[in-house]
Scaffold this motif. Structure first.
Motif: not given
Ligand code: UD1
Length: 419
Positions: A382-393, A361-368
């Protein structure tokens, strides 16, 4: 817009206390309307849905205050019987105010809740039950005008499905109705028992909550009381999954393990060591999670539909292929498209999701897309490699009190970003 940023790959460890249950606090706050005095509710989580409930109570004339996790509601004088459309839209579960408002004032006006992110959520069982108790309901221009002209009376009600919300609305309407009510095929969720416990403390006579037959003997009046909300079993499941995907080891305090047996089973099937003692659970995850052949959501005490997205996210990182079957809601897989952005290998067909576990799993930009779907994205991040950003929080904030603070306390590299 504020987002949640996560640098994945950190192993979680440590200890946190779990918040009070969202699905308990909402009906209990609605129930304070019936008390006609001051009710003090402890262990209320800090959630946008709780804020919306307080806005509804204030609109109806209650005096509400909040100090830490204690909410005080004085429902001595009620000045309205409608719930504004804007507040109904903010929180679909505001429909649980219906039984309480009619119980207190003999009438209610609400807008039709319509669809939501989990697909159509009809309220036919709520309405037909209230009709059996003497309520006339007219639907006009998207509003429901409900009147109990001769007052509410008890009824023998058979639910065709053990709906949580319908069971709560019937209990609320029946608590001060004339005569007795029996609910057959009632929902058995712990949150139903919490509502009944609150009302019984306030003077109601409700027997059998937690079983599929509930008897309610209507009383003339309730009074103010004090109550502590039960722990949130879905938030607990979420934090356990967060630890499990990182190969972590955490202790959750202030929970009720007996409310979580089907969820604890799932973690054990995945190879986690799960030890419960009193009001806490310690979970120690293996370095590689095992698949679970089939997990099916069911009514309580079955596997909760609300923990489905959490389980699917966790199984995405397990070894082998798992199947999740969603039996309660029609359209609960929208978050899966977002989960796939991380590299999760999931196929859906109707109510079935087939999850082929991967360790990439790798870090992505995604939306709730919804509350629990949003939690699933946090787990993947939390599991993915690298940075993720989660929108619509804002979806996540409807149900999780300080998720960023709690996960940070467990060692996650997680923070709010944006404005
Ligand atoms: C509650 C919970 C929600 C949880 C759900 C199932 C709250 C605030 N929300 O929602 O988090 O996912 O229980 O455990 O407590 N149905 C009808 N007609 C009705 C009522 C329900 O057909 O009148 C159907 C629904 O469409 C759904 C199923 O019954 O398919 C379950 O719904 P229900 O148990 O009522 O869930 P909620 O009370 O909405």
């Amino acid at each position: 817009m504020t987002e949640i940023s996560v640098n994945g790959g950190k192993r979680l460890s440590g200890e946190i206390s779990v918040q009070g249950a969202k699905n308990s606090v909402l009906p209990v706050l609605a129930a304070t309307l019936l008390c006609g005095g001051e009710s003090v509710i402890h262990n209320c989580p800090e959630l946008s849905d709780v804020e919306t409930s307080l806005k509804i109570l204030r609109h109806l004339g209650c005096k509400c205050s909040k100090e830490g996790s204690t909410v005080t509601v004085d429902s001595g004088s009620i000045t309205a019987y409608d719930i504004p459309d804007s507040l109904m839209r903010e929180m679909r579960s505001s429909v649980v105010f219906l039984g309480a408002v009619i119980g207190r004032t003999g009438k209610a006006v609400i807008s039709s809740p319509g669809g939501c992110e989990l697909g159509p959520r009809p309220i036919d069982l709520h309405l037909s039950s209230l009709e059996q108790m003497g309520v006339t309901i007219q639907e006009e221009h998207g509003f429901l005008n409900c009147t109990a002209e001769k007052g509410l009376h008890g009824a023998e009600i058979h639910l065709s499905f053990p709906s949580v919300g319908a069971t709560e609305n019937i209990i609320l309407a029946a608590a001060t109705a004339e005569g007795s009510t029996v609910i057959h095929n009632a929902a058995k969720e712990p949150e139903i028992s919490d509502l009944a416990d609150f009302l019984n403390r306030a003077g109601a006579r409700i027997y059998g909550s937690g079983s599929d037959t509930i008897n309610i003997y209507g009383v003339k009046k309730l009074g103010g009381t004090e109550h502590t909300i039960i722990p949130d079993r879905i938030a607990a499941a979420t934090y356990m999954a967060c630890a499990a995907v990182t190969g972590g080891s955490v202790t959750l305090n202030s929970i009720m393990p007996p409310h979580m047996m089907s969820v604890l089973w799932c973690f054990k099937e995945c190879g986690c060591a799960v030890v419960s003692s009193g009001g806490s659970v310690r979970l120690t995850a293996p370095s590689k999670l095992r698949r679970v052949p089939t997990v099916r959501s069911l009514v309580y005490p079955g596997f909760p539909t609300d923990a489905g997205p959490v389980a699917v996210a966790m199984l995405s990182a397990a070894e082998g292929t798992s199947v999740f079957v969603e039996n309660i809601f029609e359209n609960r897989f929208r978050y899966i498209d977002e989960l796939k952005r991380f590299g999760a290998k999931i196929k859906t067909e109707g109510k079935i999701a087939v999850i082929e576990g991967t360790d990439r799993l790798s870090g992505v930009h995604c939306k709730a897309t919804d509350l629990r779907g949003g939690a699933a994205l946090v787990i993947a991040a939390l599991r993915a490699d690298g940075e993720s950003r989660i929108g619509e929080i804002h979806h996540i904030e409807r149900g999780y009190d300080d998720i960023v603070g709690n996960l940070s306390a467990l060692g996650a590299d997680i923070k709010y970003s944006g404005d």
